[in-house]
Design a protein around this motif. Structure first.
Motif, PDB file in Angstrom:
ATOM      1  N   LEU A 158     -23.437  16.557  17.957  1.00 49.83           N
ATOM      2  CA  LEU A 158     -23.592  17.288  19.110  1.00 49.83           C
ATOM      3  C   LEU A 158     -25.038  17.738  19.219  1.00 49.83           C
ATOM      4  CD1 LEU A 158     -20.185  19.217  19.300  1.00 49.83           C
ATOM      5  CD2 LEU A 158     -21.003  17.462  21.048  1.00 49.83           C
ATOM      6  N   LEU A 159     -25.768  18.239  18.167  1.00 49.98           N
ATOM      7  CA  LEU A 159     -27.083  18.747  17.933  1.00 49.98           C
ATOM      8  C   LEU A 159     -27.904  17.468  18.541  1.00 49.98           C
ATOM      9  CD1 LEU A 159     -27.470  20.749  14.855  1.00 49.98           C
ATOM     10  CD2 LEU A 159     -27.517  21.418  17.118  1.00 49.98           C
ATOM     11  N   LEU A 160     -27.713  16.252  17.963  1.00 55.38           N
ATOM     12  CA  LEU A 160     -28.418  15.237  18.388  1.00 55.38           C
ATOM     13  C   LEU A 160     -28.506  14.597  19.978  1.00 55.38           C
ATOM     14  CD1 LEU A 160     -28.490  12.630  15.452  1.00 55.38           C
ATOM     15  CD2 LEU A 160     -29.988  14.523  15.814  1.00 55.38           C
ATOM     16  N   ARG A 161     -27.031  15.072  20.466  1.00 52.38           N
ATOM     17  CA  ARG A 161     -26.758  14.786  22.056  1.00 52.38           C
ATOM     18  C   ARG A 161     -27.656  15.768  22.677  1.00 52.38           C
ATOM     19  NH1 ARG A 161     -23.195  12.391  25.298  1.00 52.38           N
ATOM     20  NH2 ARG A 161     -23.475  10.511  23.883  1.00 52.38           N
ATOM     21  N   ALA A 162     -27.901  17.014  22.010  1.00 47.11           N
ATOM     22  CA  ALA A 162     -28.349  18.268  22.952  1.00 47.11           C
ATOM     23  C   ALA A 162     -30.198  17.763  22.658  1.00 47.11           C
ATOM     24  CB  ALA A 162     -28.166  19.484  22.163  1.00 47.11           C
ATOM     25  N   PHE A 163     -30.484  17.477  21.545  1.00 50.13           N
ATOM     26  CA  PHE A 163     -31.893  17.097  21.648  1.00 50.13           C
ATOM     27  C   PHE A 163     -32.097  15.643  20.882  1.00 50.13           C
ATOM     28  CE2 PHE A 163     -31.060  21.565  20.878  1.00 50.13           C
ATOM     29  CZ  PHE A 163     -31.711  22.201  21.540  1.00 50.13           C
ATOM     30  N   PRO A 164     -31.949  14.411  21.821  1.00 46.30           N
ATOM     31  CA  PRO A 164     -32.158  13.497  21.461  1.00 46.30           C
ATOM     32  C   PRO A 164     -33.404  12.947  20.944  1.00 46.30           C
ATOM     33  CG  PRO A 164     -31.860  13.440  23.696  1.00 46.30           C
ATOM     34  CD  PRO A 164     -31.428  14.784  23.205  1.00 46.30           C
ATOM     35  N   ASP A 165     -34.476  13.654  21.404  1.00 46.78           N
ATOM     36  CA  ASP A 165     -35.714  13.441  21.059  1.00 46.78           C
ATOM     37  C   ASP A 165     -36.377  14.282  19.766  1.00 46.78           C
ATOM     38  OD1 ASP A 165     -36.016  11.693  23.262  1.00 46.78           O
ATOM     39  OD2 ASP A 165     -36.730  13.430  24.472  1.00 46.78           O
ATOM     40  N   GLY A 166     -35.354  15.083  19.170  1.00 49.99           N
ATOM     41  CA  GLY A 166     -35.908  15.854  18.058  1.00 49.99           C
ATOM     42  C   GLY A 166     -36.676  17.019  18.326  1.00 49.99           C
ATOM     43  N   ASN A 167     -36.980  17.391  19.610  1.00 47.33           N
ATOM     44  CA  ASN A 167     -37.914  18.302  19.999  1.00 47.33           C
ATOM     45  C   ASN A 167     -37.442  19.690  20.541  1.00 47.33           C
ATOM     46  OD1 ASN A 167     -36.582  17.569  22.304  1.00 47.33           O
ATOM     47  ND2 ASN A 167     -38.478  17.080  23.655  1.00 47.33           N
ATOM     48  N   ALA A 168     -36.562  20.104  19.812  1.00 54.01           N
ATOM     49  CA  ALA A 168     -35.816  21.490  20.038  1.00 54.01           C
ATOM     50  C   ALA A 168     -36.955  22.568  19.998  1.00 54.01           C
ATOM     51  CB  ALA A 168     -34.776  21.692  19.215  1.00 54.01           C
ATOM     52  N   ASP A 169     -37.885  22.298  19.142  1.00 54.69           N
ATOM     53  CA  ASP A 169     -39.010  23.362  19.157  1.00 54.69           C
ATOM     54  C   ASP A 169     -40.121  23.356  19.957  1.00 54.69           C
ATOM     55  OD1 ASP A 169     -39.954  21.014  18.015  1.00 54.69           O
ATOM     56  OD2 ASP A 169     -41.152  21.694  16.458  1.00 54.69           O
ATOM     57  N   GLU A 170     -40.159  22.555  21.003  1.00 54.62           N
ATOM     58  CA  GLU A 170     -40.977  22.105  21.942  1.00 54.62           C
ATOM     59  C   GLU A 170     -40.629  22.333  23.407  1.00 54.62           C
ATOM     60  OE1 GLU A 170     -42.359  17.969  21.289  1.00 54.62           O
ATOM     61  OE2 GLU A 170     -42.993  18.706  19.299  1.00 54.62           O
ATOM     62  N   VAL A 171     -39.278  22.637  23.658  1.00 52.23           N
ATOM     63  CA  VAL A 171     -38.806  22.667  24.996  1.00 52.23           C
ATOM     64  C   VAL A 171     -38.448  23.944  25.192  1.00 52.23           C
ATOM     65  CG1 VAL A 171     -38.640  20.199  25.148  1.00 52.23           C
ATOM     66  CG2 VAL A 171     -36.757  21.554  24.290  1.00 52.23           C
ATOM     67  N   ALA A 172     -38.190  24.354  26.653  1.00 47.27           N
ATOM     68  CA  ALA A 172     -37.323  25.418  27.161  1.00 47.27           C
ATOM     69  C   ALA A 172     -36.042  24.952  26.882  1.00 47.27           C
ATOM     70  CB  ALA A 172     -37.664  25.894  28.574  1.00 47.27           C
ATOM     71  N   LEU A 173     -35.029  25.638  26.641  1.00 47.00           N
ATOM     72  CA  LEU A 173     -33.532  25.397  26.480  1.00 47.00           C
ATOM     73  C   LEU A 173     -33.074  25.485  27.935  1.00 47.00           C
ATOM     74  CD1 LEU A 173     -32.506  27.667  23.276  1.00 47.00           C
ATOM     75  CD2 LEU A 173     -33.459  25.222  23.416  1.00 47.00           C
ATOM     76  N   THR A 174     -32.239  24.408  28.108  1.00 47.44           N
ATOM     77  CA  THR A 174     -31.290  24.292  29.114  1.00 47.44           C
ATOM     78  C   THR A 174     -30.082  25.368  28.975  1.00 47.44           C
ATOM     79  OG1 THR A 174     -29.954  22.432  28.390  1.00 47.44           O
ATOM     80  CG2 THR A 174     -31.957  21.967  29.613  1.00 47.44           C
ATOM     81  N   ASP A 175     -29.386  25.507  30.195  1.00 48.34           N
ATOM     82  CA  ASP A 175     -28.399  26.413  29.689  1.00 48.34           C
ATOM     83  C   ASP A 175     -27.049  25.773  28.858  1.00 48.34           C
ATOM     84  OD1 ASP A 175     -26.353  28.828  30.615  1.00 48.34           O
ATOM     85  OD2 ASP A 175     -25.191  27.066  31.039  1.00 48.34           O
TER      86      ASP A 175
END
Length: 387
Positions: A319-336
């Motif tokens: 599920l984490l990979l579905r949420a951040f398929p590009d592996g860039n959670a540290d670079e983007v503003a979070l969606t709801d």
């Protein structure tokens, strides 16, 4: 007979078990514990009139001839012998396993069918792999592969056996056998038999086994998406049905809205076609049919109360990979949707123990591996902290 050193041809008919017993050079073959010269005695013991002797003989097959899924030079001829005695009256005798981890009391015939299915599963492991086998000898694999047509010939009649325990074991064996490329033309006949079971049986477990086998054979299960039983609908939705059909996705979402109930649809005994809890299989299928986190968010949040360090490979990691398929959670503003999923993970103590399984998944998503920094990511949804 299968002779050491000779490349085996496909065996279409089951040889007479007496011929297998007498003509096989057992001393030249091996099993898990050395020479197979001791194997004829337990083979004869399978037809003893004492159930305890039969159970001990079955133990030899399970522990020596097919040891933890490994194949040996004796495996193929023993499998042909077993296939040849399935119709013997003494295989209908009920007995208990001699092993403490198996408390089932069932006909020997069912146990033998299950064992043949395990051989087919082991051989099938190599059907789609070009590299050299890591553990099993290629000649042993080839011999077992050559025996599959004959084994299936012996197994097929029991798909309609009056004993439901025998039927289930036969379905399990056929399920593995008919994945073989050379046997796929036999699927339509076997599928027709399973369809009869689906219509005639009122037993949820038996019907689920039939549906899951049809799914494994890539059969069309769309007609079962409207079955009255939600468990059967969910099993049918696991098939690779057309993406344009919204029903499978809706059924999977419905099942995962209450994953605890879905896990306990088959409480009496785990279905052999499932690997672990049913919710894991349902989620895998749901992720395959969808592309965004938003589509699976409700199911994701319903799964989180049951998630922990040990389940990360099967639920919250994917599920984490579905949420951040590009592996860039540290670079983007979070969606709801991302925020809600991460909040559920951050709040779950069981996901933050000392087990290291989660670290790879967190890193692949671009997320911090320490809970403190993971939580900090949620304090500012528009800008990730420096970690």
């Amino acid at each position: 007979m299968i002779t050491p050193g000779e490349p085996p041809a496909g065996i279409e008919s089951v040889p007479h078990p007496k011929a297998v017993l007498l003509d096989t050079p057992w001393a030249e073959l091996s099993h898990a514990y050395g020479s197979a010269e001791d194997t004829p005695t337990p083979l004869v013991g399978l037809l003893d009139d004492d159930p305890e002797v039969q159970a001990h003989a079955l133990g030899h097959l399970q522990m020596s001839v097919l040891h933890q899924g490994s194949l040996y030079s004796s495996t193929a001829p023993v499998a042909l012998f077993v296939a040849g005695i399935l119709d013997h009256p003494r295989t209908s005798a009920a007995h208990e396993s001699e092993y403490p981890w198996d408390d089932r009391a069932r006909p020997l015939r069912a146990a033998l069918l299950e064992w043949l299915g395990e051989i087919a599963e082991s051989v099938g492991y190599y059907d789609d792999r070009e590299q050299d086998p890591e553990y099993d000898d290629p000649a042993d694999i080839a011999a077992c592969r050559a025996a599959r047509p004959a084994i299936h010939q012996a197994v097929a009649p029991y798909l309609s056996d009056p004993d439901p325990v025998v039927r289930e074991a036969a379905v399990g064996a056929a399920g593995h056998l008919l994945k073989a490329p050379e046997l796929r033309d036999r699927i339509p006949d076997a599928a027709a038999r399973l369809r009869i079971t689906l219509t005639a049986s009122g037993n949820r477990r038996e019907r689920a086994v039939a549906v899951l086998t049809l799914v494994a054979w890539a059969q069309d299960t769309s007609d079962l998406l409207t079955d009255q039983d939600p468990a059967i609908r969910a099993c049918a939705a696991l098939a690779p049905l057309p993406s344009a059909d919204p029903r499978p996705t809706a059924i999977l979402l419905e099942a995962l809205s209450d994953p605890h109930t879905a896990d306990h649809w088959f409480d009496a005994e785990p279905l052999p076609q499932l690997d672990g809890w049913f919710r894991f299989t349902l989620l895998h299928a749901l992720l395959a049919r969808t592309t965004t986190l938003e589509e699976v968010l409700d199911a994701s949040l319903a799964l989180m109360p049951m998630a922990n360090d040990f389940t990360v490979e099967r639920d919250w990691g994917p599920l984490l990979l579905r949420a951040f398929p590009d592996g860039n959670a540290d670079e983007v503003a979070l969606t709801d949707a991302q925020y809600r999923l991460l909040s559920a993970i951050a709040a779950k103590d069981d996901c933050w123990g000392n087990i290291g399984n989660k670290i790879t998944w967190l890193r692949r998503a671009g997320l911090p591996t320490e809970r403190e920094y993971f939580r900090a990511l949620l304090t500012n949804r528009d800008r990730a902290p420096d970690f």
